[in-house]
Design a protein around this motif. Structure first.
Motif, PDB file in Angstrom:
ATOM      1  N   THR A  64       0.234 -29.809   3.845  1.00 40.79           N
ATOM      2  CA  THR A  64       0.915 -29.931   2.617  1.00 40.79           C
ATOM      3  C   THR A  64       2.428 -29.421   2.814  1.00 40.79           C
ATOM      4  O   THR A  64       3.266 -30.168   2.073  1.00 40.79           O
ATOM      5  CB  THR A  64       0.165 -28.841   1.487  1.00 40.79           C
ATOM      6  OG1 THR A  64      -1.111 -29.062   1.331  1.00 40.79           O
ATOM      7  CG2 THR A  64       1.122 -29.018   0.230  1.00 40.79           C
ATOM      8  N   GLU A  65       2.722 -28.403   3.475  1.00 35.62           N
ATOM      9  CA  GLU A  65       4.017 -28.002   4.007  1.00 35.62           C
ATOM     10  C   GLU A  65       4.613 -29.314   4.588  1.00 35.62           C
ATOM     11  O   GLU A  65       6.017 -29.430   4.382  1.00 35.62           O
ATOM     12  CB  GLU A  65       4.259 -26.723   4.568  1.00 35.62           C
ATOM     13  CG  GLU A  65       3.850 -25.499   3.723  1.00 35.62           C
ATOM     14  CD  GLU A  65       5.109 -25.470   2.502  1.00 35.62           C
ATOM     15  OE1 GLU A  65       6.006 -25.520   2.771  1.00 35.62           O
ATOM     16  OE2 GLU A  65       4.069 -25.434   1.504  1.00 35.62           O
ATOM     17  N   LEU A  66       4.223 -29.839   5.427  1.00 39.90           N
ATOM     18  CA  LEU A  66       4.737 -30.886   6.304  1.00 39.90           C
ATOM     19  C   LEU A  66       5.055 -32.040   5.415  1.00 39.90           C
ATOM     20  O   LEU A  66       6.060 -32.862   5.495  1.00 39.90           O
ATOM     21  CB  LEU A  66       3.749 -31.274   7.383  1.00 39.90           C
ATOM     22  CG  LEU A  66       3.559 -30.548   8.599  1.00 39.90           C
ATOM     23  CD1 LEU A  66       2.633 -30.877   9.820  1.00 39.90           C
ATOM     24  CD2 LEU A  66       4.965 -30.103   9.272  1.00 39.90           C
ATOM     25  N   LYS A  67       4.136 -32.398   4.543  1.00 41.04           N
ATOM     26  CA  LYS A  67       4.354 -33.599   3.518  1.00 41.04           C
ATOM     27  C   LYS A  67       5.490 -33.236   2.631  1.00 41.04           C
ATOM     28  O   LYS A  67       6.230 -34.155   2.325  1.00 41.04           O
ATOM     29  CB  LYS A  67       3.084 -33.731   2.524  1.00 41.04           C
ATOM     30  CG  LYS A  67       2.066 -34.275   3.558  1.00 41.04           C
ATOM     31  CD  LYS A  67       0.677 -34.680   2.763  1.00 41.04           C
ATOM     32  CE  LYS A  67      -0.424 -35.160   3.605  1.00 41.04           C
ATOM     33  NZ  LYS A  67      -1.660 -35.318   2.905  1.00 41.04           N
ATOM     34  N   LYS A  68       5.649 -32.011   2.233  1.00 44.27           N
ATOM     35  CA  LYS A  68       6.574 -31.878   1.331  1.00 44.27           C
ATOM     36  C   LYS A  68       8.116 -31.661   2.236  1.00 44.27           C
ATOM     37  O   LYS A  68       9.095 -32.218   1.573  1.00 44.27           O
ATOM     38  CB  LYS A  68       6.719 -30.132   0.892  1.00 44.27           C
ATOM     39  CG  LYS A  68       5.711 -29.711  -0.230  1.00 44.27           C
ATOM     40  CD  LYS A  68       5.678 -28.360  -0.778  1.00 44.27           C
ATOM     41  CE  LYS A  68       4.379 -28.166  -1.552  1.00 44.27           C
ATOM     42  NZ  LYS A  68       4.368 -26.834  -2.097  1.00 44.27           N
ATOM     43  N   GLU A  84      -0.013 -37.382  10.564  1.00 41.87           N
ATOM     44  CA  GLU A  84      -1.074 -38.301  10.891  1.00 41.87           C
ATOM     45  C   GLU A  84      -2.085 -37.881  11.777  1.00 41.87           C
ATOM     46  O   GLU A  84      -3.134 -37.937  11.859  1.00 41.87           O
ATOM     47  CB  GLU A  84      -0.277 -39.607  11.335  1.00 41.87           C
ATOM     48  CG  GLU A  84       0.254 -40.531  10.199  1.00 41.87           C
ATOM     49  CD  GLU A  84       0.920 -41.550  10.676  1.00 41.87           C
ATOM     50  OE1 GLU A  84       0.985 -41.637  12.182  1.00 41.87           O
ATOM     51  OE2 GLU A  84       1.292 -42.444   9.842  1.00 41.87           O
ATOM     52  N   ARG A  85      -1.376 -37.080  12.841  1.00 37.55           N
ATOM     53  CA  ARG A  85      -1.968 -36.437  13.949  1.00 37.55           C
ATOM     54  C   ARG A  85      -2.980 -35.134  13.600  1.00 37.55           C
ATOM     55  O   ARG A  85      -4.297 -35.446  13.649  1.00 37.55           O
ATOM     56  CB  ARG A  85      -1.238 -35.793  15.005  1.00 37.55           C
ATOM     57  CG  ARG A  85      -1.985 -35.280  16.339  1.00 37.55           C
ATOM     58  CD  ARG A  85      -1.031 -34.576  17.284  1.00 37.55           C
ATOM     59  NE  ARG A  85      -0.323 -33.507  16.663  1.00 37.55           N
ATOM     60  CZ  ARG A  85      -1.255 -32.137  16.757  1.00 37.55           C
ATOM     61  NH1 ARG A  85      -2.303 -32.060  17.172  1.00 37.55           N
ATOM     62  NH2 ARG A  85      -0.379 -31.227  16.242  1.00 37.55           N
ATOM     63  N   LEU A  86      -2.489 -34.503  12.589  1.00 33.23           N
ATOM     64  CA  LEU A  86      -3.341 -33.412  12.122  1.00 33.23           C
ATOM     65  C   LEU A  86      -4.362 -33.835  10.920  1.00 33.23           C
ATOM     66  O   LEU A  86      -5.384 -33.289  10.972  1.00 33.23           O
ATOM     67  CB  LEU A  86      -2.439 -32.391  11.199  1.00 33.23           C
ATOM     68  CG  LEU A  86      -1.575 -31.629  12.183  1.00 33.23           C
ATOM     69  CD1 LEU A  86      -0.431 -30.631  11.472  1.00 33.23           C
ATOM     70  CD2 LEU A  86      -2.247 -30.700  13.189  1.00 33.23           C
ATOM     71  N   SER A  87      -4.099 -34.991  10.332  1.00 26.55           N
ATOM     72  CA  SER A  87      -5.103 -35.646   9.225  1.00 26.55           C
ATOM     73  C   SER A  87      -5.984 -36.217  10.064  1.00 26.55           C
ATOM     74  O   SER A  87      -7.223 -35.908   9.659  1.00 26.55           O
ATOM     75  CB  SER A  87      -4.215 -36.844   8.488  1.00 26.55           C
ATOM     76  OG  SER A  87      -3.259 -35.996   7.652  1.00 26.55           O
TER      77      SER A  87
END
Length: 59
Positions: free
Chosen positions: A8-12, A50-53
């Motif tokens: 979530t933080e990365l997306k923000k 993408e990698r973490l997802s």
């Protein structure tokens, strides 16, 4: 920090950087190299997301 909150933080950060790139592109005084650097950072964030997802999907 859990993986989902990290994502979530990365997306923000990615979204914020997207807005900064858009603003910089509208401003004629912004250096092209600065915009290129922001785009590189944005791409790195996207790749990490993408990698973490995919790691979450496998787990």
């Amino acid at each position: 920090m859990s993986l989902s909150s990290h994502l979530t933080e990365l997306k923000k950060k990615h979204d914020h950087l997207s807005m900064e790139v858009e603003q910089a592109q509208r401003s004629p005084s912004t250096d092209g190299l600065e915009i290129a650097e922001m785009k590189k950072q944005k791409l790195k964030l996207k790749e990490e997301i993408e990698r973490l997802s995919s790691d979450v999907a496998v787990a």
